[in-house]
Design an enzyme around this catalytic site. Structure first.
Site, PDB file in Angstrom:
ATOM      1  N   ARG B 256       0.835  -1.189   0.000  1.00  0.00           N
ATOM      2  CA  ARG B 256       0.000   0.000   0.000  1.00  0.00           C
ATOM      3  C   ARG B 256       0.876   1.248   0.000  1.00  0.00           C
ATOM      4  O   ARG B 256       1.592   1.500   0.976  1.00  0.00           O
ATOM      5  CB  ARG B 256      -0.893   0.019   1.265  1.00  0.00           C
ATOM      6  CG  ARG B 256      -1.804  -1.200   1.428  1.00  0.00           C
ATOM      7  CD  ARG B 256      -3.091  -1.097   0.645  1.00  0.00           C
ATOM      8  NE  ARG B 256      -3.737  -2.402   0.518  1.00  0.00           N
ATOM      9  CZ  ARG B 256      -4.652  -2.893   1.358  1.00  0.00           C
ATOM     10  NH1 ARG B 256      -5.048  -2.164   2.393  1.00  0.00           N
ATOM     11  NH2 ARG B 256      -5.177  -4.083   1.181  1.00  0.00           N
ATOM     12  N   GLU B 258       0.464   4.178   0.698  1.00  0.00           N
ATOM     13  CA  GLU B 258      -0.172   5.267   1.440  1.00  0.00           C
ATOM     14  C   GLU B 258       0.868   5.975   2.297  1.00  0.00           C
ATOM     15  O   GLU B 258       1.611   5.328   3.022  1.00  0.00           O
ATOM     16  CB  GLU B 258      -1.225   4.699   2.404  1.00  0.00           C
ATOM     17  CG  GLU B 258      -2.529   4.339   1.769  1.00  0.00           C
ATOM     18  CD  GLU B 258      -3.455   3.731   2.825  1.00  0.00           C
ATOM     19  OE1 GLU B 258      -4.003   4.490   3.643  1.00  0.00           O
ATOM     20  OE2 GLU B 258      -3.607   2.502   2.832  1.00  0.00           O
ATOM     21  N   ARG B 264      -0.475   2.045  13.064  1.00  0.00           N
ATOM     22  CA  ARG B 264      -1.018   0.795  12.543  1.00  0.00           C
ATOM     23  C   ARG B 264      -0.950   0.644  11.027  1.00  0.00           C
ATOM     24  O   ARG B 264      -1.548  -0.282  10.478  1.00  0.00           O
ATOM     25  CB  ARG B 264      -2.457   0.603  13.012  1.00  0.00           C
ATOM     26  CG  ARG B 264      -3.427   1.651  12.488  1.00  0.00           C
ATOM     27  CD  ARG B 264      -4.840   1.262  12.897  1.00  0.00           C
ATOM     28  NE  ARG B 264      -5.822   2.128  12.300  1.00  0.00           N
ATOM     29  CZ  ARG B 264      -7.127   1.928  12.377  1.00  0.00           C
ATOM     30  NH1 ARG B 264      -7.590   0.894  13.047  1.00  0.00           N
ATOM     31  NH2 ARG B 264      -7.961   2.749  11.807  1.00  0.00           N
ATOM     32  N   HIS B 265      -0.230   1.510  10.356  1.00  0.00           N
ATOM     33  CA  HIS B 265      -0.094   1.388   8.911  1.00  0.00           C
ATOM     34  C   HIS B 265       1.319   0.985   8.515  1.00  0.00           C
ATOM     35  O   HIS B 265       2.292   1.533   9.011  1.00  0.00           O
ATOM     36  CB  HIS B 265      -0.447   2.709   8.215  1.00  0.00           C
ATOM     37  CG  HIS B 265      -1.916   2.965   8.147  1.00  0.00           C
ATOM     38  ND1 HIS B 265      -2.587   3.633   9.144  1.00  0.00           N
ATOM     39  CD2 HIS B 265      -2.843   2.612   7.224  1.00  0.00           C
ATOM     40  CE1 HIS B 265      -3.886   3.703   8.817  1.00  0.00           C
ATOM     41  NE2 HIS B 265      -4.063   3.090   7.664  1.00  0.00           N
ATOM     42  N   GLU B 407      -9.695  -2.275  13.316  1.00  0.00           N
ATOM     43  CA  GLU B 407     -10.039  -3.137  12.190  1.00  0.00           C
ATOM     44  C   GLU B 407      -8.894  -4.086  11.852  1.00  0.00           C
ATOM     45  O   GLU B 407      -7.753  -3.674  11.723  1.00  0.00           O
ATOM     46  CB  GLU B 407     -10.355  -2.241  10.977  1.00  0.00           C
ATOM     47  CG  GLU B 407     -10.841  -2.989   9.763  1.00  0.00           C
ATOM     48  CD  GLU B 407      -9.901  -2.822   8.594  1.00  0.00           C
ATOM     49  OE1 GLU B 407      -9.535  -1.695   8.269  1.00  0.00           O
ATOM     50  OE2 GLU B 407      -9.516  -3.859   8.021  1.00  0.00           O
ATOM     51  N   SER B 410     -11.362  -6.620   6.413  1.00  0.00           N
ATOM     52  CA  SER B 410     -12.415  -5.995   5.642  1.00  0.00           C
ATOM     53  C   SER B 410     -12.840  -7.032   4.612  1.00  0.00           C
ATOM     54  O   SER B 410     -12.002  -7.687   4.012  1.00  0.00           O
ATOM     55  CB  SER B 410     -11.862  -4.741   4.980  1.00  0.00           C
ATOM     56  OG  SER B 410     -12.909  -3.923   4.572  1.00  0.00           O
ATOM     57  N   ARG B 458      -1.411  -6.780  12.332  1.00  0.00           N
ATOM     58  CA  ARG B 458      -2.438  -6.202  13.211  1.00  0.00           C
ATOM     59  C   ARG B 458      -2.997  -7.243  14.167  1.00  0.00           C
ATOM     60  O   ARG B 458      -3.232  -6.956  15.340  1.00  0.00           O
ATOM     61  CB  ARG B 458      -3.582  -5.614  12.372  1.00  0.00           C
ATOM     62  CG  ARG B 458      -3.210  -4.292  11.766  1.00  0.00           C
ATOM     63  CD  ARG B 458      -4.452  -3.505  11.382  1.00  0.00           C
ATOM     64  NE  ARG B 458      -4.041  -2.322  10.645  1.00  0.00           N
ATOM     65  CZ  ARG B 458      -4.863  -1.480  10.055  1.00  0.00           C
ATOM     66  NH1 ARG B 458      -6.177  -1.692  10.108  1.00  0.00           N
ATOM     67  NH2 ARG B 458      -4.415  -0.417   9.428  1.00  0.00           N
TER      68      ARG B 458
END
Lengths: 484, 484
Positions: B256, B258, B264-265, B407, B410, B458
């Site tokens: 990712r 991002e 948590r990323h 989370e 998903s 996670r």
């Protein structure tokens, strides 16, 4: 899309599968469970329409689930109208249907189906998902052995068409068998190593520096900088050894930016990697790896015989042979065997691919095994981090493993001393700055250790006696293929 | 480097570990096996020098293997000379040594060691691998609970120093425990699914098109063209469902791009992915996933208690609670709970991270569980391939799963109809040309199916009650970290 009928129930669901919601008390049976003992039971089944053939007031379907199939019949009568037979006859091949049907025994075996002793008499039929009428390939063509097509004027499907339409090609008995067996290889690999006390690790694929100098590495744009895709998890496995995990393995993608368009090269493949500290001799590492391979071979032989036979129907091959303990030859012995067979090559020269294959045949003749280890490669043909043989500086504590004459693993005892590693890197004229992090890993105490990396797709290809690695990679990547 | 001594044997091996070759009949014992029953035996042991302290004619060492350690003594006398004591005292911390020693019981328990009832009286000592004298971090500092350091004026080690020196940090009891537990999560995940009839698949990480429009995707130079790193294996999982594998899982890296610098990323993490065809209702998928999660939680609780306790010593947390069957709330219920707690938000608005956390606390208070499913998300906040709720077009057959209010998964029922998928993509203004291959996968019959992706790091972080995902990623990647 909805089409409720009279004289039987036959319709298609709406696109969300809404009607499905109301049927949660129905039990769907499996095709392979439909045997004569189930005769006269009324059952529900979800399956693909493999073939369909209307014949007067009847429609014969072959319904398929994975490698199993059976005949089903819709006939005009008490429960079915002409329209229902017509509806059934018009369902496109590869559509998914739900049928309610009676199981009936048949008088004559249905040779063309896996379930030869029963057929279904359909009472109701629903189309769950409709396939487009024109399929880009026919399943029966895709599993036809190469020779058969030509002789009988029937089509076979070429590799690229299969791969371009992998969603359909994966439904063939051959593909189902190959990838179930592949799943088995991974499981056997991990279970064996876990039992031996190895810990599974996860290593990063995006790396900041290409440890072996930068050739054959894919570059990634990483925010405002550049990064690379890991060519192997080796540095990270070794860091885990330096981090006291003692024995580790990992299963994950490995990336090679080689423009090699051969039957056995992929730009992305799955590496089954092992690294372990040893007590006194790097042969402890070889023994752990060969023991793991033998456990895989035995597990496949004992638990995947159906899959092996299925693949063999399309691609015949000799059963895979192996010895216990695994045959280990030294490089010098291999060179001698090749010399004897008339090959001209130097003692410290690397093996060419043809010579590897020839050696495989010579070894098979002499020792009757398709799996062996070649130990003590010339130091000059191995990477800088390979431990030299302390008794003969021309050779090294390194090895390859072969299946049916093709390399499936390359491994070695690693240099675990920062100073010796620096010396070796200098000898190879490698820029020390680029491998600083790697060398620094060994500055705070590192046990003697070794390991190796196995190519999953090669193991599957060679175990099954296939001839193209694209057959054992679900979505292969090569210099010319990035899709699907 | 060699230094043979008199009055005892103590020396360092050469850099290849040559001398090791001659000792293959020696058996090395494990530290954890050194208990009073072994008293007075002469044993060989390989271990790290955890600490060393000279005191007159004696040198006390603490020798360590992973989480186990014990005291060892070199004392001037019959078997050891002054020089040998001096040699031992000069061995740097974290060096790896082989010792021959008698196991002796002690009168007073050695509280600071895992083996409290015995110590070793060293007869011979060899340095197998010498650590540099200055360590970039001290192991005892790296495992000190955050508060403790400040009070007593002792050092703790910050996250970046630990990660920069991961080879040393991995040796701590905390790291050893975390990554052994992580290995357990993967194994439990796979074993549970294999038992349920799922097939493991391998999906490509280099892809030709970014299926969700191209945001947050890393670009790769691929020979003369460009490619991307897969943000999830979803398309490939779904293709396997369309290819009749029925139930599949995969474990592999997910990328990712991002620029999220949060606790948590990660830009690269390990996805535990599931996809399955279902019979009548997508809750069959939810049940399979929650059942798998519960099996993981139970497996960790029952088989990894030592690891959990070890991590808890440094990072205290409440034991992880879960219910059977797993709690499933609908999105509207969650919004009502948040409204009741004073939160202002719209019915079809997505959950913010603070609201997710608050909801986690409210659910914990009301239901006493750290794990639950939130079902039926508003359609508007989910990706285009999410199946709309056939009974209420504002909602969708989709779900997230949460651990301790964050989370971890998903998932959704996917649209399995090419026409509906086209409509949904148009609604989201997605360029159909870019997702043609994806949509085409559903043109030849596709069963209703759903799935989800779980973030391994996670799950480990939240199960253990940790607060930074870099603690559960061995070699974390974030926008600012690409090394080691």
């Amino acid at each position: 899309w909805e089409c409720e009928g009279v004289g039987g129930v036959f319709h298609s669901l709406d696109r969300t599968g809404r009607n499905l919601l109301y049927e949660t008390d129905r039990v769907l049976v499996r095709v392979q469970d439909l045997i004569p003992e189930k005769a006269d039971q009324l059952i529900w089944l979800r399956a693909r329409v493999h073939t369909s053939r209307a014949k007067g007031k009847q429609c014969f379907l072959v319904l398929r689930q994975q490698q199993f199939n059976l005949q089903a019949l819709v006939a005009v009568g008490d429960r079915a109208s002409k329209q229902m037979v017509k509806f059934a006859a018009n369902i496109t091949k590869e559509s998914i249907v739900d049928v309610e049907a009676f199981v009936r025994t048949v008088e004559q075996k249905i040779e063309s189906c896996s379930q030869q002793d029963v057929e279904l008499h359909i009472e109701r039929i629903f189309v769950i998902s409709q396939a487009e009428p024109r399929l880009p390939l026919q399943l029966e063509d895709a599993v036809r052995p190469d020779g058969d097509g030509e002789e009988e004027g029937r089509a076979t499907v070429n590799q690229d068409t299969k791969l371009d339409n992998r969603v359909i090609d994966l439904r063939t008995t051959t593909s189902q068998a190959i990838f179930r067996l592949q799943s088995g290889v991974c499981q056997l690999f991990r279970d064996t190593l876990t039992e031996k006390g190895f810990v599974e690790i996860q290593t990063p694929k995006i790396i900041s520096a290409a440890s072996e100098g930068g050739a054959n590495v894919f570059t990634v744009s990483y925010f405002k900088t550049s990064a690379y895709l890991a060519q192997s998890p080796q540095l990270y496995k070794q860091m885990c050894i330096c981090g006291d995990f003692e024995k580790v393995f990992c299963v994950g993608p490995v990336f090679r930016a080689e423009d090699s368009n051969t039957h056995r090269h992929l730009t992305e493949f799955v590496g089954l990697d092992i690294e372990m500290a040893f007590s006194y001799h790097y042969h402890e590492v070889i023994d752990s790896i060969t023991d793991t391979m033998v456990r895989i071979f035995k597990g496949l032989r004992d638990n995947f015989q159906t899959e092996i036979q299925t693949v063999n129907k399309q691609f015949p091959s000799e059963p895979f042979k192996f010895l216990e303990p695994t045959l280990r030859l030294e490089y010098t012995e291999a060179v001698a065997m090749l010399h004897e067979a008339g090959v001209e090559m130097g003692d410290e020269e690397d093996l060419s691919t043809p010579n590897e294959k020839l050696l495989g045949r010579l070894v098979k003749e002499k020792y009757d095994t398709d799996f062996y280890v070649l130990d003590k490669y010339p130091l000059a043909v191995r990477p800088f981090y390979t431990m030299p043989d302390p008794n003969n500086p021309k050779y090294s504590n390194s090895y390859d493993m072969f299946m049916r004459g093709e390399e499936i693993l390359s491994g070695a005892q690693r240099v675990h001393d920062a100073q010796l590693l620096t010396d070796r890197a200098n000898h190879h004229q490698i820029d020390l700055e680029k491998i600083k992090a790697y060398i620094d890993s060994f500055r705070y105490g590192a046990p003697p250790h070794g390991g190796g990396g196995i190519g999953l797709e090669r193991v599957c290809m060679l175990y099954l006696g296939l001839h193209n690695i694209r057959q054992t990679s679900m979505f292969p990547r090569d210099p010319k293929r990035l899709t699907p």
